[in-house]
Design an enzyme around this catalytic site. Sequence first.
Site, short mmCIF file in Angstrom:
data_model
loop_
_atom_site.label_atom_id
_atom_site.label_comp_id
_atom_site.label_asym_id
_atom_site.label_seq_id
_atom_site.Cartn_x
_atom_site.Cartn_y
_atom_site.Cartn_z
CG ASN A 1 -8.88 -1.84 2.90
OD1 ASN A 1 -8.31 -3.20 2.77
ND2 ASN A 1 -9.20 -1.88 3.24
CD GLU A 2 -9.62 -2.66 7.54
OE1 GLU A 2 -8.67 -3.38 8.21
OE2 GLU A 2 -9.14 -1.47 7.68
CB CYS B 1 -7.45 2.54 4.45
SG CYS B 1 -7.22 1.98 5.68
CD GLU C 1 -2.92 1.29 2.78
OE1 GLU C 1 -3.81 1.89 1.92
OE2 GLU C 1 -3.15 0.10 2.85
#
Length: 833
Positions: A376-377, A245, A53
């Site tokens: 993603n989350e 993120c 990331e």
Amino acid sequence: MKQNRRLLFSLAAFCALASSASGVQPTAAASLVVQADQPGARINPALWGVFFEDINLGADGGLYAEMVKNRSFEFPDAMMGWQASSGPAGSAEIRTDSPFNAANPHYLRLRSAGGPATGVFNEGFRGIGVKGGERYDFSVQVRAVTGKPSLAIQLTAPDGRLLGTARLSRFSAEWRLRTVSLRANATEAKARLELILEGEGTLDLDMVSLFPRQTWKKRPGGLRADMVQLLADMKPGFLRFPGGCIVEGNVLTNRYQWKTTIGPVAERKLIVNRWNFEFRHRPTPDYYQSFGLGFFEYFQLAEDLGAEPLPILNCGMACQFNSGELVPLDQLDPYVQDALDLIEFANGPVSSPWGAKRAALGHPKPFNLKLLGIGNEQWGPQYVERYAIFHRVLKEKHPEITLVSGSGPSPADERFDFLWPRLRELNADIVDEHCYANPIWFLSNANRYDHYDRNGPKVFFGEYAAQSDRIVSVNNENNLECALAEAAFMTGIERNADVVHLASYAPLFGHVDGWQWRPNLIWVDNLRAHGTPNYHVQALFARNRGDTVLPVQLSVPDEVPPVSTGGVGLGTYRTAVEFKDVRVTRGSETLLAADFATGAKGWQLPREGKWATANGALVQSDPRAISTAWTEDVSWTDYTVSLRARKIGGSEGFIIAVRNGHQNTRVQWNVGGWGNTRHGIQSTLGVQDQLVAQTPGRIESDRWYDVRIELNGPRLDCYLDDKLVQSAEILLPRREGLYASAVHDDAAREVIVKVVNAAPHPRALDIRLEGVKRVRSGAKAFLLTSEKLSYVNTLDEPDKLSPRQFAPDIKTPTFRQLVPAHAMMVLRIPMVK
């Protein structure tokens, strides 16, 4: 053989010295039976991978080797990273008329009427790192407006020393790409790039760029070779990109859109990096994404590493820690189409529209994409309904693609518990689990996957890292204690490779002068890069993956079992409460008797809230406060705490915490929580929270309640006014222990045994390889250890903690191996069945 004996003696001497220094007596031998004749599950060749990331200057200023910050003057402050230097007869200004590229319209105009030099300098990403004797390739889009000036290009040190120079001249009245190389005459980590207009005239400049000649595979405009080499040395099975993120964006307009990251670099439109402003304690106002490292480059990097590409796409949701912005379901089609087009870009024939784009970038051969992450989350029903749409369409059109879904940001909280059953109902392929926690969580959860459903979705343990302090703390360190805790947990992943198909540490890179988050697997500055102890653990597992799980039976006769230990806390959650008559007893023994008549001796009162003693009670009088007072003594075991409590204001009830101890670990009874509608037992293990049990209930104001909690091993019994309200059994935390796993390497015909000794004393381990007739010569061992758990690697001491190879004395399928305290050991044993 003499050398082998010396190595064995050295290892034995080290263990004896460590035991003596720690004051710990030698322990009885443990036993490990490896059932080599009963092979278990096949191991996914891509099991151990890396997660990338663009955080901590991971891409711009890191892996992407561009050395000029804001090269196209497209930051909101167009001169950020630049500084002009001109006399009264010169000027430097940003313009947008007749730009080189309409997608990135800003450019710099330099004008000089003679006299003092006119120019600008670029500070780079926390400086520009150059090495003496190496070449650096400069390029610029330039247009002559008036006159016939030349342009001097200089690399200078902070003290003004000239490190390298070159010149360009004879410019066209149209935009043209001009290039020149510079050779650095000395090494400097904090150099700057200077552009000086010589002679009278005016030049327009855009896409000002400087790259080292020695990029990865010597690709022009490529990646930092030393950083990629560290990845290649790990032998990762997959590369997850671009996050994280960063996929989500704080709002949807700042989400990662893969289609804007391919094609000519000059046409890739810059956006703010979401880590620019995420943490108030680590602001990075000059952090933007140039997308010089885009999806094509990610696929290319995965191919270079021999790793499966695992791209993650936005699912129509912005980060729920930020805006949580949602795309309406009836407007989700473009997001789904992005996924379909990405599959075509990666795998489609050159005759397809997106396959043709891939071929035009120089890669007609498909990238053989097999894995694709959706979101993603994210969490909640809004994620489930969006994932379901992606799942339905993609499974219909591309059943060959394995989809990765998400289970939220934590490994056991209410969000996690909500998502897993629903993803199972959707027949999800792989569910991504995340965990950042103290080492105690990893040591305590090595058996996490032993009881997972073998027929349900597989697991991607996609983001994890042991935190030496707490999540988002600036004090987190990549020390040996954290690395060994991760290694212990990874033995559990390996033993359960039929359930866990993918795993990766996160984040991957951190720049020592530009980080927002720590710990990180690899640390860099502008010239150097080094692996952490955590990196070496990851590499030891990945390099010694094996093909088949071998069942193990580990017996540790004198291992101290975990116990119910810790202090007591009295807490409020948006309430004002009085506490009195607090007693902690164990059988007939009184451990604490606090009537608060003479103050709060033996208690730690927090800054949050308004704590005081009055009329024999401990009072927190702020009805809005979230605050807990703790006993100073945290050594009590298997005790009973009793007290009286009265709510005097606020919207909820009160909290009684027990087992408060090592590394942010405790259990609490939340009485009258959730808007004063329920009672609940909550567990915090190494900063990770879990709701264990709930029952309806409320607390009345201005009424005294008798509260009692009884601890007996893992069991917790909670009483209100002498009535049993709730009970639960909660995992007891482990602070040390012995852990092991084993696999078979088919090609090498070797049994690979991994052992982690997370204890302060060395351990003799009697190993028996069941079903093995004899072992062949050439056994190898790799040992990662140190005398102090707090040790870390640094840029100046990059190999302070790194694996050491030795030749173990293994002649038969049954042998004894000494494992030092605080160590990870890998044994590779050639054998004949």
